[in-house]
Write a protein that holds these residues in place. Structure first.
Motif, PDB file in Angstrom:
ATOM      1  N   GLY A 248       0.791  -1.225   0.000  1.00  0.00           N
ATOM      2  CA  GLY A 248       0.000   0.000   0.000  1.00  0.00           C
ATOM      3  C   GLY A 248       0.820   1.270   0.000  1.00  0.00           C
ATOM      4  O   GLY A 248       0.286   2.358   0.248  1.00  0.00           O
ATOM      5  N   ILE A 249       2.116   1.166  -0.236  1.00  0.00           N
ATOM      6  CA  ILE A 249       2.985   2.338  -0.327  1.00  0.00           C
ATOM      7  C   ILE A 249       3.839   2.203  -1.585  1.00  0.00           C
ATOM      8  O   ILE A 249       4.128   1.093  -2.034  1.00  0.00           O
ATOM      9  CB  ILE A 249       3.893   2.499   0.912  1.00  0.00           C
ATOM     10  CG1 ILE A 249       4.649   1.190   1.201  1.00  0.00           C
ATOM     11  CG2 ILE A 249       3.089   2.926   2.127  1.00  0.00           C
ATOM     12  CD1 ILE A 249       5.627   1.292   2.343  1.00  0.00           C
ATOM     13  N   SER A 250       4.246   3.329  -2.143  1.00  0.00           N
ATOM     14  CA  SER A 250       5.022   3.276  -3.371  1.00  0.00           C
ATOM     15  C   SER A 250       5.934   4.482  -3.485  1.00  0.00           C
ATOM     16  O   SER A 250       5.879   5.403  -2.656  1.00  0.00           O
ATOM     17  CB  SER A 250       4.080   3.211  -4.586  1.00  0.00           C
ATOM     18  OG  SER A 250       3.276   4.394  -4.643  1.00  0.00           O
ATOM     19  N   GLY A 251       6.789   4.474  -4.512  1.00  0.00           N
ATOM     20  CA  GLY A 251       7.657   5.610  -4.778  1.00  0.00           C
ATOM     21  C   GLY A 251       8.536   6.004  -3.609  1.00  0.00           C
ATOM     22  O   GLY A 251       9.189   5.164  -2.988  1.00  0.00           O
ATOM     23  N   LYS A 252       8.555   7.277  -3.275  1.00  0.00           N
ATOM     24  CA  LYS A 252       9.392   7.797  -2.193  1.00  0.00           C
ATOM     25  C   LYS A 252       9.013   7.192  -0.836  1.00  0.00           C
ATOM     26  O   LYS A 252       9.876   6.945   0.008  1.00  0.00           O
ATOM     27  CB  LYS A 252       9.280   9.322  -2.129  1.00  0.00           C
ATOM     28  CG  LYS A 252       9.979  10.062  -3.259  1.00  0.00           C
ATOM     29  CD  LYS A 252      11.492  10.051  -3.055  1.00  0.00           C
ATOM     30  CE  LYS A 252      12.188  10.917  -4.086  1.00  0.00           C
ATOM     31  NZ  LYS A 252      13.664  10.948  -3.882  1.00  0.00           N
TER      32      LYS A 252
ATOM     33  N   LYS B 107       1.927  -3.565   8.916  1.00  0.00           N
ATOM     34  CA  LYS B 107       0.594  -4.118   8.942  1.00  0.00           C
ATOM     35  C   LYS B 107      -0.112  -3.787  10.256  1.00  0.00           C
ATOM     36  O   LYS B 107      -1.299  -3.481  10.280  1.00  0.00           O
ATOM     37  CB  LYS B 107       0.648  -5.637   8.739  1.00  0.00           C
ATOM     38  CG  LYS B 107       1.026  -6.047   7.320  1.00  0.00           C
ATOM     39  CD  LYS B 107       1.291  -7.543   7.215  1.00  0.00           C
ATOM     40  CE  LYS B 107       0.055  -8.357   7.549  1.00  0.00           C
ATOM     41  NZ  LYS B 107       0.315  -9.818   7.423  1.00  0.00           N
ATOM     42  N   ASN B 108       0.652  -3.835  11.345  1.00  0.00           N
ATOM     43  CA  ASN B 108       0.062  -3.503  12.651  1.00  0.00           C
ATOM     44  C   ASN B 108      -0.327  -2.036  12.732  1.00  0.00           C
ATOM     45  O   ASN B 108      -1.352  -1.687  13.361  1.00  0.00           O
ATOM     46  CB  ASN B 108       1.061  -3.851  13.773  1.00  0.00           C
ATOM     47  CG  ASN B 108       1.249  -5.356  13.942  1.00  0.00           C
ATOM     48  OD1 ASN B 108       0.347  -6.129  13.617  1.00  0.00           O
ATOM     49  ND2 ASN B 108       2.409  -5.764  14.429  1.00  0.00           N
ATOM     50  N   GLU B 109       0.475  -1.179  12.113  1.00  0.00           N
ATOM     51  CA  GLU B 109       0.175   0.258  12.103  1.00  0.00           C
ATOM     52  C   GLU B 109      -1.110   0.532  11.338  1.00  0.00           C
ATOM     53  O   GLU B 109      -1.929   1.369  11.747  1.00  0.00           O
ATOM     54  CB  GLU B 109       1.332   1.046  11.471  1.00  0.00           C
ATOM     55  CG  GLU B 109       2.580   1.091  12.329  1.00  0.00           C
ATOM     56  CD  GLU B 109       3.728   1.772  11.614  1.00  0.00           C
ATOM     57  OE1 GLU B 109       3.485   2.335  10.508  1.00  0.00           O
ATOM     58  OE2 GLU B 109       4.855   1.762  12.128  1.00  0.00           O
ATOM     59  N   ILE B 110      -1.282  -0.178  10.226  1.00  0.00           N
ATOM     60  CA  ILE B 110      -2.471   0.017   9.390  1.00  0.00           C
ATOM     61  C   ILE B 110      -3.729  -0.432  10.146  1.00  0.00           C
ATOM     62  O   ILE B 110      -4.779   0.199  10.044  1.00  0.00           O
ATOM     63  CB  ILE B 110      -2.332  -0.758   8.076  1.00  0.00           C
ATOM     64  CG1 ILE B 110      -1.183  -0.158   7.236  1.00  0.00           C
ATOM     65  CG2 ILE B 110      -3.633  -0.738   7.277  1.00  0.00           C
ATOM     66  CD1 ILE B 110      -0.881  -0.910   5.974  1.00  0.00           C
ATOM     67  N   LYS B 111      -3.605  -1.512  10.918  1.00  0.00           N
ATOM     68  CA  LYS B 111      -4.733  -2.002  11.713  1.00  0.00           C
ATOM     69  C   LYS B 111      -5.165  -0.963  12.748  1.00  0.00           C
ATOM     70  O   LYS B 111      -6.308  -0.782  13.048  1.00  0.00           O
ATOM     71  CB  LYS B 111      -4.362  -3.318  12.402  1.00  0.00           C
ATOM     72  CG  LYS B 111      -4.222  -4.492  11.456  1.00  0.00           C
ATOM     73  CD  LYS B 111      -3.840  -5.748  12.224  1.00  0.00           C
ATOM     74  CE  LYS B 111      -3.677  -6.951  11.315  1.00  0.00           C
ATOM     75  NZ  LYS B 111      -3.275  -8.157  12.050  1.00  0.00           N
TER      76      LYS B 111
END
Length: 255
Positions: A193-197, A251-255
């Motif tokens: 779920g993250i990309s680029g910089k 993943k835990n941060e996203i939760k």
């Protein structure tokens, strides 16, 4: 698991030549970073398009020694006399034998007129005379390094298997783009779920790794990272452990 594969869009390739009045095509064979080993028919199709539009081909074949079982590297300029006349082939012992520091490479130019022009330009930038250590090392590598190189390729192939299994078992969020050649492996991180910089910052500051992030190869690489597996397996394992820990924390941060 279905293996993804990069393919050439020949119509787009020809269209870009026409629209941009291209005079020189740089062919990366085997391809870095996606790991494709081009088949003969693919190279011929590229060659025919280049001849049709009077385009010269600079064929970068520096990774040609690193081809995995089931695949075969073909030098572009060997496929026809017509391709030979328009080709400039670049190879080097630097990747295969870790000799990059000695600044030695090989440029193969069958066309005499092109060769004269290239030699003139090389002389202008001060590379007309290479170091004696590089020449000796290159000759020694090609004449006596086959056994070492074969063992190296087996080790790298083993590392590839280890990487593949580790990702599938421990970091399924990151997917291997199965390489046909090279030791630089292309990994798809889309599921993070993250990309680029942001992906670059994650890799450096969260995983504590210094890898090539895909955006440096163009916008199509935003979700990817490139990993060098030509290293001791212990180093690869340590890097994967760090990456697994960082992904788990993300993943835990996203939760």
């Amino acid at each position: 698991m279905k293996r993804r594969k990069y393919e050439i869009d020949f119509e787009d390739f020809e269209r870009k030549i026409i629209e941009n009045n291209v005079k020189l095509f740089i062919l990366c064979s085997p391809h870095n970073p996606v790991g494709r080993v081009w088949k003969k028919w693919e190279l011929k199709k590229l060659g025919d398009i280049c001849i049709k539009h009077n385009v010269y081909v600079l064929s970068d074949e520096i990774h040609s020694d690193f081809v995995y079982p089931g695949y075969k590297h073909t030098m572009f300029n060997t496929l026809s006399e017509a391709y030979e006349k328009i080709s400039i082939t670049c190879t080097a012992p630097s990747k295969s034998f870790n000799l990059a520091g000695l600044q030695i490479s090989n440029i193969i130019i069958p066309n005499i007129e092109i060769r004269k022009k290239i030699k003139k330009e090389i002389a202008k930038v001060g590379y007309s005379s290479v170091g004696i250590m590089g020449i000796v090392a290159c000759q020694a590598a090609y004449e006596e390094g086959e056994e070492w190189l074969n063992e190296l390729k087996q080790y790298i192939y083993s590392n590839l298997g280890y990487l593949r299994n580790y990702l599938e078992d421990n970091i399924p969020e990151i997917e291997l783009v199965e390489p046909e050649g090279t030791y630089l492996v292309w990994l798809d991180c889309s599921k993070l779920g993250i990309s680029g910089k942001k992906l670059e910052e994650f890799i450096i500051h969260k995983a504590g790794l210094w890898l090539d992030v895909g955006y440096i190869f163009g916008k199509e690489g935003d979700n990817y990272i490139r990993v060098n597996i030509a290293c001791p397996k212990s180093i690869l394992d340590k890097a994967l452990n760090r990456l697994e820990k960082a992904v788990r924390e993300l993943k835990n941060e996203i939760k």
